[in-house]
Design a protein around this motif. Structure first.
Motif: not given
Length: 359
Positions: A55-57, A94-99
């Motif tokens: 997202a990068n918001n 672990s990897v956190l994926v932010i859409p």
């Protein structure tokens, strides 16, 4: 060629008759590899959470900032490609994926990805992230909190063992190439063997080719055996099951062997006896042992030392071996490493020609 073959076979017989040859070429690397592999460096560091911020918001940055403030979690923002490698090496838990459409809308879900072996750590991440999300949602007057979904990945986590083994193998190639040749030729020099050879029909080319051929074969066998021991004892996986990874390994083994054999010839040629040869050999091998990424990443070093370390003769060999054994990286992608090794071969060959003496 027949003469060179006979010399090669005779040299191999003499090599295996010396117990110290077996110790330095196989026993020492195996003990070092297994000892460090089972010790498990880095297991007591804070849990590492990778974050892919699609997202990068302002909403994603708010979430990342809140997670990063937790002292028991070390966060890193990067791309999917980088994290796939780091998860495989065990550098990320672990990897956190932010859409890309993430906001405070409950319908948009973020995902926590982890391997089954990291399940306990992942659950602690899940609890922490859910509590952070709940606080953020309450601050934004949402009645319901967003749900964090989880996804178990089936990567083969190599961890520090997978990182270590190709480094130890590369170190063993350097030791066998330099130390084996140096002390053998110095011994021949001091005993007058090289001088007497000049009075026989055997040319210097036959002698050197025979010596190099025997060492190349010995180092290739040593390389394969060390990787097999890594597979059987440390349970590492080579190239994620790709047979091409073994071809890459053999290519780098041969190139590395040629490079360090030539360095060994140059040292032995410039040294009148063992008293001179040993300090020169140690002066060359020890910096490479600790600055070429054998035992740890060069990222922990100061920038200027890191640049020097990356361009030492052992560094491209370590990188090529590690990329091949961990990821099965295509040979074309490793052309910079191949080119650097070949460049060092040319430089060391020129030095060797100028320094080598028969007496």
């Amino acid at each position: 060629m027949k003469i060179a073959l006979i010399i090669a076979l005779a040299t191999m017989k003499m090599y295996f008759r010396r117990s110290q040859s077996f110790f330095w070429s196989l026993f020492f690397p195996v003990v070092l590899m297994i000892g460090l592999g089972f010790y498990g460096f880095g297991e007591f560091s804070p849990s590492k959470l990778g974050i892919i911020d699609g997202a990068n918001n302002q909403y994603s940055k708010e979430l990342i900032k809140a997670i990063s403030e937790k002292k028991y979690i070390k966060t890193e923002i990067n791309t999917r490609e980088i994290f796939d490698k780091k998860v495989l090496e065990g550098k990320i838990d672990s990897v956190l994926v932010i859409p890309d459409n993430y906001n405070h809308n409950n319908e948009v879900k973020i995902t926590l990805e982890f391997e089954e072996s990291k399940e306990i750590i992942a659950y602690s991440f899940e609890d922490t992230i859910n509590s952070v999300i709940k606080i953020i949602d309450l601050e934004n007057t949402n009645n319901e909190t967003q749900k964090l979904s989880t996804k178990i990945k089936n990567n083969s986590n190599q961890g520090y063992k997978g990182f270590l083994v190709p480094g130890i193998v590369s170190l063993a190639i350097m030791q066998s190439g330099i130390l084996g040749v140096v002390f053998t030729l110095i011994s021949y020099k001091s005993q007058g063997v090289l001088r007497r050879l000049q009075a026989t029909p055997i040319s210097s080319a036959h002698f050197l080719i025979g010596q190099l051929a025997s060492r190349l074969l010995i180092i290739t066998i040593q390389t394969v055996l060390l990787f097999i021991i890594g597979i059987l004892v440390l349970n590492i996986n080579i190239g994620q099951g790709s047979i091409l990874a073994w071809i890459n390994i053999l290519i780098f083994s041969l190139l590395g062997s040629v490079l360090f054999l030539i360095i060994g010839l140059a040292i032995s040629g410039a040294s009148p006896n063992e008293d001179y040869a040993a300090p020169i050999a140690n002066l060359i091998t020890f910096p490479m042992m600790f600055l070429s990424g054998v035992f740890f990443e060069n990222d922990v070093l100061p920038y200027w030392i890191k640049i020097i370390g990356q361009n030492l003769p052992l560094s491209p060999l370590v990188t090529g071996m590690r990329e091949s054994s961990l990821y099965g990286t295509n040979t074309l992608d490793l052309l910079p490493e191949v080119g650097l090794i070949i460049l060092w071969i040319i430089v060391c060959f020129i030095i060797g020609i100028k320094t080598f003496k028969w007496e």
